[in-house]
Design an enzyme around this catalytic site. Sequence first.
Site, PDB file in Angstrom:
ATOM      1  N   ASP A  63       0.845  -1.169   0.000  1.00  0.00           N
ATOM      2  CA  ASP A  63       0.000   0.000   0.000  1.00  0.00           C
ATOM      3  C   ASP A  63       0.896   1.240   0.000  1.00  0.00           C
ATOM      4  O   ASP A  63       1.710   1.430   0.897  1.00  0.00           O
ATOM      5  CB  ASP A  63      -0.876  -0.051   1.246  1.00  0.00           C
ATOM      6  N   THR A  96      -3.712   6.267  -3.668  1.00  0.00           N
ATOM      7  CA  THR A  96      -2.533   6.914  -3.100  1.00  0.00           C
ATOM      8  C   THR A  96      -1.293   6.693  -3.961  1.00  0.00           C
ATOM      9  O   THR A  96      -0.522   7.617  -4.180  1.00  0.00           O
ATOM     10  CB  THR A  96      -2.237   6.380  -1.689  1.00  0.00           C
ATOM     11  N   THR A  97      -1.132   5.467  -4.426  1.00  0.00           N
ATOM     12  CA  THR A  97       0.043   5.183  -5.242  1.00  0.00           C
ATOM     13  C   THR A  97      -0.044   5.965  -6.543  1.00  0.00           C
ATOM     14  O   THR A  97       0.944   6.555  -6.999  1.00  0.00           O
ATOM     15  CB  THR A  97       0.144   3.671  -5.522  1.00  0.00           C
ATOM     16  N   ASP A 385      -9.655   0.240   3.634  1.00  0.00           N
ATOM     17  CA  ASP A 385      -9.621   0.825   2.290  1.00  0.00           C
ATOM     18  C   ASP A 385     -10.821   0.378   1.464  1.00  0.00           C
ATOM     19  O   ASP A 385     -11.424   1.168   0.747  1.00  0.00           O
ATOM     20  CB  ASP A 385      -8.335   0.428   1.548  1.00  0.00           C
TER      21      ASP A 385
HETATM   22  P1  ADP Z   1      -3.614   3.018  -5.586  1.00  0.00           P
HETATM   23  O1  ADP Z   1      -2.942   3.242  -4.288  1.00  0.00           O
HETATM   24  O2  ADP Z   1      -3.363   4.141  -6.543  1.00  0.00           O
HETATM   25  O3  ADP Z   1      -5.062   2.681  -5.464  1.00  0.00           O
HETATM   26  P2  ADP Z   1      -3.260   0.274  -6.386  1.00  0.00           P
HETATM   27  O4  ADP Z   1      -2.066  -0.553  -6.126  1.00  0.00           O
HETATM   28  O5  ADP Z   1      -4.500  -0.022  -5.640  1.00  0.00           O
HETATM   29  O6  ADP Z   1      -2.843   1.780  -6.210  1.00  0.00           O
HETATM   30  O7  ADP Z   1      -3.556   0.172  -7.953  1.00  0.00           O
HETATM   31  C1  ADP Z   1      -4.622   0.850  -8.524  1.00  0.00           C
HETATM   32  C2  ADP Z   1      -4.560   0.715 -10.003  1.00  0.00           C
HETATM   33  O8  ADP Z   1      -4.650  -0.652 -10.384  1.00  0.00           O
HETATM   34  C3  ADP Z   1      -5.751   1.427 -10.631  1.00  0.00           C
HETATM   35  O9  ADP Z   1      -5.299   2.126 -11.757  1.00  0.00           O
HETATM   36  C4  ADP Z   1      -6.669   0.258 -11.006  1.00  0.00           C
HETATM   37  O10 ADP Z   1      -7.492   0.588 -12.105  1.00  0.00           O
HETATM   38  C5  ADP Z   1      -5.664  -0.804 -11.354  1.00  0.00           C
HETATM   39  N1  ADP Z   1      -6.218  -2.162 -11.304  1.00  0.00           N
HETATM   40  C6  ADP Z   1      -6.824  -2.803 -10.272  1.00  0.00           C
HETATM   41  N2  ADP Z   1      -7.215  -4.044 -10.634  1.00  0.00           N
HETATM   42  C7  ADP Z   1      -6.851  -4.214 -11.918  1.00  0.00           C
HETATM   43  C8  ADP Z   1      -6.945  -5.284 -12.883  1.00  0.00           C
HETATM   44  N3  ADP Z   1      -7.500  -6.448 -12.583  1.00  0.00           N
HETATM   45  N4  ADP Z   1      -6.427  -5.082 -14.110  1.00  0.00           N
HETATM   46  C9  ADP Z   1      -5.850  -3.915 -14.412  1.00  0.00           C
HETATM   47  N5  ADP Z   1      -5.705  -2.880 -13.574  1.00  0.00           N
HETATM   48  C10 ADP Z   1      -6.202  -3.020 -12.342  1.00  0.00           C
END
Ligand code: ADP
Length: 527
Positions: A63, A96-97, A385
């Site tokens: 995270d 956040t990322t 979250d």
């Molecule tokens: P953040 O802290 O920004 O939420 P995450 O590690 O949760 O970071 O990643 C979020 C990103 O991953 C978003 O752009 C989301 O659309 C993408 N994402 C989540 N699940 C999938 C998936 N199955 N395939 C492609 N992208 C995904």
Amino acid sequence: MSMDDRVSAVLSDEHSRLQDESVLEANVEAATAIGDAVETTLGPKGMDKLLIDSIGGIVVTNDGATILEEIDIEHPTAQMIADVARTQNQEFGDGTTTATILSCELLDRALELVEKGVHPSTIAAGYTRAAAEATTIAEQVSIPSESPDIEAAVETSVAGRRSTIEEEYLTEIVLQAVDYAKVNDAIDPDRIQVEIIPGGKILDSEVINGVVIEQSPSNPSMPTRVDEATVSTIDGEITAERPDVDTTVVAESAGTMDALATGDRERLTAEVDHVLSLGVDVLLVSGDVDSWAMDQLTQSGLLVVKQCPEEALAQVANATGASIIAEPEALREQGLGVAGSIEVGGTEHRSLIFIEECESPGYVTLLLRGGTEHVLDEATRIVTDGIASASVSLEDQRVCVGGGATEMEVASRLKRSAKSVSGREQLAVTAFSEAVESIPRSLASNAGQDPVDALIQLRNDHANGSTFAGINVSTAEIEDLRPHGIVDPLSVKQAAITSATEAANMIIRIDDMVMAEQLPDEQGEMA
Ligand code: ADP
Ligand code: MG
């Protein structure tokens, strides 16, 4: 004497000073370090990080916000970027990322532009313009969310945090919690409690439709389950009143003592009778309960918890609709709470009381189980979250297609509209569009795909009108992600863009930085 000279004059040798381009250079370097630290965690195929804090504590997480919270960030600029992540996390529990990566990419490109001779304030202006347009585009390509998309939002938020089976389970219990907590199509995250019980596995975690307090009945012979319970909460005590400290009661004879005792007994009897006459089944008292009174209550079949902490008392009162009163005499029928069932349970080491199907809606508890503290901490973050994502997507019924699809569309439209921006600001808008592409690029590379190939295909698809084409990291396909339910709440996307831009602009505008080279140590002496 110029302003500069005056500043220099008051600076001792312990300070270093950076100005203009070298300030930005140093700040971009700090930002890049932060960006690199979180970039590989983006998306469901992101990698976990093992963090060890200064006193040897271990945190395993992927995270972004947690990473930035846990690592020691001394550099003030890096701290500003970490703040973006913190705010984003507090408000949305997600994105956040994304915000951090975007912020760092914007800074990186700003430095290139400065080196080409573009003034920082022109860059900041271009970024602000581009960010406003980007949030509008995100809105234009958002789709209405129906209840299944809340599921998708939780799934997307939980994805990539633990093993698949645990993720599925955590998603399931978050959705169950959200379902219980939903009142008029909204949830109040404050009413959702997360309790951890060390021991067991994540898959033993459960959702309680109500509140859970860590208490036990005051007498083992009390009932361990009450259905359709009438609840009373007393913030006070049920004891024989002792003489006030200020008043001295002189007991002149044994008869006076007896009279005093009789008076007290009568009052206690009246109090107990009053409680019983109102049909109270479960009684929580913050203070002590006289042992004679406790016997009476026990014999009448009540479940009594004495010395109940005020916080637990308030939780039960809120959920059951009971009023917190100061003494039993003040108890009235309308001040009583109701719960469908109240049950004593828990583990060998922890007695818990489950108050379920409460009168006030929306109170839910997630009881998380896990073998170690780290697992429980991470599980807590994941469900918190997930709940935040669900709450956001319930609030704002619109979602954006994830997997970089929305970012690609934003980038492609921005690139086109940049042409109509006059002067050097145009360069900043174009740079912004490139920075946004870093999200699909990182997703691709974290999923083990070639990021260059992925970007080329995505650019082509979007140029040819495939607005929702993104990277499906589960199948490694680049395709329309709408049918796959890979979505993020629109408000999360917009906030990530806006806050990343604000942070970057703030840093770009710094043209003078004075730093104490050696900070005094804790004793206030120079090291
Ligand atoms: P953040 O802290 O920004 O939420 P995450 O590690 O949760 O970071 O990643 C979020 C990103 O991953 C978003 O752009 C989301 O659309 C993408 N994402 C989540 N699940 C999938 C998936 N199955 N395939 C492609 N992208 C995904
Ligand atoms: Mg996320």
